[in-house]
Design a protein around this motif. Structure first.
Motif, PDB file in Angstrom:
ATOM      1  N   LEU A  46       1.322  -1.909   0.188  1.00  0.00           N
ATOM      2  CA  LEU A  46      -0.362   0.039  -0.049  1.00  0.00           C
ATOM      3  C   LEU A  46       0.420   1.368   0.150  1.00  0.00           C
ATOM      4  CD1 LEU A  46      -2.672   1.569   0.448  1.00  0.00           C
ATOM      5  CD2 LEU A  46      -3.080   1.522   2.706  1.00  0.00           C
ATOM      6  N   LEU A  48       1.419   5.313   0.919  1.00  0.00           N
ATOM      7  CA  LEU A  48       1.108   5.703   1.366  1.00  0.00           C
ATOM      8  C   LEU A  48       1.216   6.965   1.441  1.00  0.00           C
ATOM      9  CD1 LEU A  48       2.028   4.267   5.356  1.00  0.00           C
ATOM     10  CD2 LEU A  48      -0.670   4.046   4.310  1.00  0.00           C
ATOM     11  N   GLU A  65       0.457   6.780  -4.654  1.00  0.00           N
ATOM     12  CA  GLU A  65      -0.211   6.870  -3.501  1.00  0.00           C
ATOM     13  C   GLU A  65      -1.959   6.253  -3.733  1.00  0.00           C
ATOM     14  OE1 GLU A  65      -1.635  11.092  -0.126  1.00  0.00           O
ATOM     15  OE2 GLU A  65       0.578  10.587  -1.357  1.00  0.00           O
ATOM     16  N   GLY A  66      -2.138   5.561  -2.507  1.00  0.00           N
ATOM     17  CA  GLY A  66      -3.902   5.275  -2.466  1.00  0.00           C
ATOM     18  C   GLY A  66      -3.088   4.268  -3.235  1.00  0.00           C
ATOM     19  N   ILE A  68      -2.587   0.429  -4.456  1.00  0.00           N
ATOM     20  CA  ILE A  68      -2.208  -1.261  -3.678  1.00  0.00           C
ATOM     21  C   ILE A  68      -1.819  -1.732  -4.763  1.00  0.00           C
ATOM     22  CG2 ILE A  68      -3.126  -3.906  -2.922  1.00  0.00           C
ATOM     23  CD1 ILE A  68      -4.931  -2.215  -0.785  1.00  0.00           C
ATOM     24  N   GLN A 114      -6.649   0.695  -6.390  1.00  0.00           N
ATOM     25  CA  GLN A 114      -6.824   2.364  -5.817  1.00  0.00           C
ATOM     26  C   GLN A 114      -7.525   1.545  -4.579  1.00  0.00           C
ATOM     27  OE1 GLN A 114      -5.262   5.115  -6.821  1.00  0.00           O
ATOM     28  NE2 GLN A 114      -6.110   5.801  -4.537  1.00  0.00           N
ATOM     29  N   VAL A 115      -7.365   2.137  -3.575  1.00  0.00           N
ATOM     30  CA  VAL A 115      -8.301   1.575  -2.188  1.00  0.00           C
ATOM     31  C   VAL A 115      -8.678   3.819  -1.523  1.00  0.00           C
ATOM     32  CG1 VAL A 115      -6.421  -0.206  -1.764  1.00  0.00           C
ATOM     33  CG2 VAL A 115      -6.306   2.359  -1.207  1.00  0.00           C
ATOM     34  N   GLU A 117     -10.128   5.216   1.776  1.00  0.00           N
ATOM     35  CA  GLU A 117      -9.543   5.707   3.058  1.00  0.00           C
ATOM     36  C   GLU A 117      -9.737   4.725   3.625  1.00  0.00           C
ATOM     37  OE1 GLU A 117      -7.303   7.563   5.619  1.00  0.00           O
ATOM     38  OE2 GLU A 117      -7.213   8.153   3.709  1.00  0.00           O
ATOM     39  N   THR A 119     -10.478   1.144   3.633  1.00  0.00           N
ATOM     40  CA  THR A 119      -9.366   0.397   3.349  1.00  0.00           C
ATOM     41  C   THR A 119      -8.261   0.709   3.929  1.00  0.00           C
ATOM     42  OG1 THR A 119     -10.885  -0.312   1.382  1.00  0.00           O
ATOM     43  CG2 THR A 119      -8.615  -0.981   1.528  1.00  0.00           C
ATOM     44  N   LYS A 120      -7.892   2.005   3.951  1.00  0.00           N
ATOM     45  CA  LYS A 120      -6.211   2.568   3.815  1.00  0.00           C
ATOM     46  C   LYS A 120      -6.110   2.739   5.496  1.00  0.00           C
ATOM     47  CE  LYS A 120      -3.481   6.481   3.725  1.00  0.00           C
ATOM     48  NZ  LYS A 120      -2.940   8.099   3.224  1.00  0.00           N
ATOM     49  N   GLN A 121      -7.095   2.539   5.926  1.00  0.00           N
ATOM     50  CA  GLN A 121      -6.904   2.527   7.586  1.00  0.00           C
ATOM     51  C   GLN A 121      -6.903   1.314   8.111  1.00  0.00           C
ATOM     52  OE1 GLN A 121      -6.185   4.837   9.459  1.00  0.00           O
ATOM     53  NE2 GLN A 121      -5.717   6.338   7.715  1.00  0.00           N
TER      54      GLN A 121
END
Length: 137
Positions: A46, A48, A65-66, A68, A114-115, A117, A119-121
Motif C-alpha cells: 500500500l 502511503l 499514493e493510495g 495497492i 486504488q483504495v 480511506e 480500506t487504507k486505515q
C-alpha cells in the motif's frame, strides 16, 4: 509506464487470510532500491506517500499514493524509488483458498487497486497490530 489491470475483487469476493507472516512500514528516498526476491507468500504493498516502480516478473509497474499492488506467491519482485520521499506498507500473508477457487483467475495474477480511506486505515491497523503483537493479534 505500465499499470496492471485494475480490479474490483474486494467488492465481489471474500478472501480468508489464514496467516499474516509479517508487515513492514518503509519510509524511503528516491535512491532506494530493493533487490529482486521470489515471493513465498502473498505480497501486498500500500503506497502511503509518493510513487515508485515495482517490477513483477520483470514487468515494470508504476505505483502512486493510495494504490495497492497485490503479488501472489511464486513471482519475482523488486522495486525502486521515484519520489524524493515515499512510503508504503508491505503485508506478507497466506490465503486459505486456492486461486482456482476464485472466478476468472482472481488472486492468481498480480493486480493494482486504488483504495479508499476506510480500506487504507484497515491495512494500517493490521500493520500496527502486527507491530504491537498483543495477546490475540
Amino acid at each position: 509506464m505500465n499499470k496492471l489491470e485494475k480490479s474490483n475483487i474486494f467488492k465481489s469476493e471474500d478472501v480468508t487470510i489464514s496467516y499474516v507472516h509479517s508487515t513492514v512500514l518503509h519510509i524511503l528516498s528516491r535512491k532506494w532500491n530493493y533487490a529482486e526476491t521470489y515471493t513465498l507468500t502473498v505480497h501486498m504493498y500500500l503506497v502511503l506517500q509518493g510513487d515508485y516502480y515495482a517490477y513483477v516478473n520483470g514487468k515494470r509497474i508504476y505505483l502512486s499514493e493510495g494504490e495497492i499492488l497485490f503479488v501472489p506467491e511464486g513471482y519475482t519482485y523488486r522495486s525502486e524509488g521515484i519520489s524524493e520521499r515515499f512510503s508504503f506498507i508491505g503485508v506478507y500473508f497466506k490465503i486459505a483458498e486456492s486461486p482456482k477457487d476464485f472466478p476468472e483467475g482472481l488472486f492468481s495474477s498480480p493486480f493494482t487497486l486504488q483504495v479508499d480511506e476506510k480500506t487504507k486505515q484497515k491495512i494500517i491497523a493490521v500493520h500496527e497490530e502486527m507491530e504491537l503483537k498483543n495477546d490475540g493479534y
